[in-house]
Design a protein around this motif. Sequence first.
Motif, PDB file in Angstrom:
ATOM      1  N   PRO A 192       0.764  -1.159  -0.001  1.00  0.00           N
ATOM      2  CA  PRO A 192      -0.027   0.367   0.007  1.00  0.00           C
ATOM      3  C   PRO A 192       0.525   1.242  -0.113  1.00  0.00           C
ATOM      4  O   PRO A 192       1.689   1.490   1.048  1.00  0.00           O
ATOM      5  N   TYR A 193       0.523   2.079  -1.050  1.00  0.00           N
ATOM      6  CA  TYR A 193       1.031   3.235  -0.582  1.00  0.00           C
ATOM      7  C   TYR A 193       0.167   4.864  -1.231  1.00  0.00           C
ATOM      8  O   TYR A 193       1.122   5.262  -1.412  1.00  0.00           O
ATOM      9  N   ILE A 194      -0.913   4.842  -0.733  1.00  0.00           N
ATOM     10  CA  ILE A 194      -1.196   5.487  -1.636  1.00  0.00           C
ATOM     11  C   ILE A 194      -2.151   6.592   0.053  1.00  0.00           C
ATOM     12  O   ILE A 194      -2.009   5.764   0.529  1.00  0.00           O
ATOM     13  N   TRP A 242      13.061  -4.570  -3.782  1.00  0.00           N
ATOM     14  CA  TRP A 242      12.371  -4.115  -4.770  1.00  0.00           C
ATOM     15  C   TRP A 242      11.379  -3.570  -5.059  1.00  0.00           C
ATOM     16  O   TRP A 242      10.321  -4.165  -4.590  1.00  0.00           O
ATOM     17  N   LEU A 243      10.598  -1.919  -4.836  1.00  0.00           N
ATOM     18  CA  LEU A 243       9.169  -1.846  -4.306  1.00  0.00           C
ATOM     19  C   LEU A 243       8.159  -1.475  -5.231  1.00  0.00           C
ATOM     20  O   LEU A 243       9.364  -0.338  -6.163  1.00  0.00           O
ATOM     21  N   GLU A 244       7.798  -1.719  -5.489  1.00  0.00           N
ATOM     22  CA  GLU A 244       6.491  -0.920  -6.496  1.00  0.00           C
ATOM     23  C   GLU A 244       5.810   0.757  -5.454  1.00  0.00           C
ATOM     24  O   GLU A 244       5.664   0.735  -4.291  1.00  0.00           O
ATOM     25  N   HIS A 245       6.073   1.774  -5.529  1.00  0.00           N
ATOM     26  CA  HIS A 245       5.832   2.929  -4.622  1.00  0.00           C
ATOM     27  C   HIS A 245       5.029   4.393  -6.290  1.00  0.00           C
ATOM     28  O   HIS A 245       4.821   3.839  -7.308  1.00  0.00           O
ATOM     29  N   GLY A 246       4.011   5.215  -5.707  1.00  0.00           N
ATOM     30  CA  GLY A 246       4.058   5.958  -6.266  1.00  0.00           C
ATOM     31  C   GLY A 246       4.433   7.073  -7.445  1.00  0.00           C
ATOM     32  O   GLY A 246       5.540   7.388  -7.190  1.00  0.00           O
ATOM     33  N   HIS A 247       4.039   7.737  -7.965  1.00  0.00           N
ATOM     34  CA  HIS A 247       4.561   8.046  -9.024  1.00  0.00           C
ATOM     35  C   HIS A 247       5.707   9.476  -8.315  1.00  0.00           C
ATOM     36  O   HIS A 247       6.620  10.026  -9.207  1.00  0.00           O
ATOM     37  N   GLN A 248       5.273   9.817  -7.212  1.00  0.00           N
ATOM     38  CA  GLN A 248       5.848  11.122  -7.100  1.00  0.00           C
ATOM     39  C   GLN A 248       6.902  11.041  -5.457  1.00  0.00           C
ATOM     40  O   GLN A 248       7.321  11.212  -4.705  1.00  0.00           O
ATOM     41  N   GLN A 249       6.826   9.217  -5.143  1.00  0.00           N
ATOM     42  CA  GLN A 249       7.421   9.034  -3.976  1.00  0.00           C
ATOM     43  C   GLN A 249       8.624   8.396  -4.461  1.00  0.00           C
ATOM     44  O   GLN A 249       9.456   8.099  -3.165  1.00  0.00           O
ATOM     45  N   HIS A 250       9.663   8.480  -5.297  1.00  0.00           N
ATOM     46  CA  HIS A 250      10.710   7.925  -5.847  1.00  0.00           C
ATOM     47  C   HIS A 250      11.632   8.218  -4.967  1.00  0.00           C
ATOM     48  O   HIS A 250      12.762   7.233  -4.884  1.00  0.00           O
ATOM     49  N   GLU A 251      12.340   9.694  -4.894  1.00  0.00           N
ATOM     50  CA  GLU A 251      12.946  10.567  -3.739  1.00  0.00           C
ATOM     51  C   GLU A 251      13.136  10.022  -2.348  1.00  0.00           C
ATOM     52  O   GLU A 251      14.028   9.563  -1.751  1.00  0.00           O
ATOM     53  N   ALA A 252      11.633   9.695  -2.105  1.00  0.00           N
ATOM     54  CA  ALA A 252      11.182   9.440  -0.448  1.00  0.00           C
ATOM     55  C   ALA A 252      12.254   8.085   0.094  1.00  0.00           C
ATOM     56  O   ALA A 252      12.345   8.033   0.560  1.00  0.00           O
ATOM     57  N   ARG A 276       8.060   4.192 -11.011  1.00  0.00           N
ATOM     58  CA  ARG A 276       7.126   3.432 -10.213  1.00  0.00           C
ATOM     59  C   ARG A 276       7.602   2.390  -9.597  1.00  0.00           C
ATOM     60  O   ARG A 276       6.958   1.765  -8.903  1.00  0.00           O
ATOM     61  N   ILE A 277       9.471   1.591  -9.321  1.00  0.00           N
ATOM     62  CA  ILE A 277       9.761   1.269  -8.274  1.00  0.00           C
ATOM     63  C   ILE A 277      11.405   1.564  -8.927  1.00  0.00           C
ATOM     64  O   ILE A 277      11.518   2.547  -9.231  1.00  0.00           O
ATOM     65  N   SER A 278      11.595   1.399  -6.844  1.00  0.00           N
ATOM     66  CA  SER A 278      12.887   1.457  -6.758  1.00  0.00           C
ATOM     67  C   SER A 278      13.395   0.228  -5.587  1.00  0.00           C
ATOM     68  O   SER A 278      12.356  -0.276  -5.199  1.00  0.00           O
TER      69      SER A 278
END
Length: 284
Positions: A192-194, A242-252, A276-278
């Motif tokens: 969950p990342y929203i 490796w994780l999926e995340h929101g499009h504005q979350q990659h830096e965090a 999308r993933i980091s």
Amino acid sequence: MLLRQWLQQAETALQALAQQDPHASDLAFEASRLWADVLDKNPASQRLYLDQSLNEAELNRLNTALQRRATGEPLAYITGRWWFWDLELEVAPCTLIPRPDTELLVEQALALSLPLDAKVLDLGTGTGAIALTLASQRPQWHVTAVDFSAEAVALAERNRSRLQLGNACVLQSDWYQAVAGKCFDLIISNPPYIDAEDPHLQQGDVRYEPLSALVAADDGLSDIRLICTQAPLHLRPGGWLWLEHGHQQHEAVQLILQQAGFTAIQSRRDYGGNWRISGGCWPR
């Protein structure tokens, strides 16, 4: 009624849906997909059936599905199945609907230099899409899939059993709880990342999906932070997370990985050009 006539009728019935959901704007595609999925037909063969009559049973099934789709209910929940990579999966409202963007995680995992008999952990498996795809693509890997939801675990196990993937197992677990003391070469997750206040939660298919699989506290980062901070206890030296995340979350997410001690931290964009993933590597 001819199929041609039903498709025209369906397009008219779906006009209100298109106004509410921009992803459903192609009404001809929506009607065609509904016919194909409900009656188990190949969409590419539709033109062969256009002037054939639908029998009463087929019309009843199609019209029932059309009514549900017109209200916005996702097609995957109506038909109870969806496709991910090259697998057909059972889906239900207890899990997220597998999406093409998540296939990026699979691509990344398959590109890693892992041991031939790598041990992989999929956290929050849902339908089992990620775990079962990796198990099918790498028969020598040992893939463990976990989920907090008992309903999701049962569904993922049905998918695993039907696909006859003996190198995968599905466990009920609150993140790492059921794998205490075990280490892996790869940990992968679409958590969950929203954020709970995100307006996208009121749009499209997401309205019907389980909030527990979508929403996280701390601007959507709380579960990602937990996964990253506890991952070192479950990764072998040289292992990857490796994780999926929101499009504005990659830096965090990169910062969280860095603070947790990971190296070789990187992010990748999805097919729409969004971050999308980091992921990162646990030092040897």
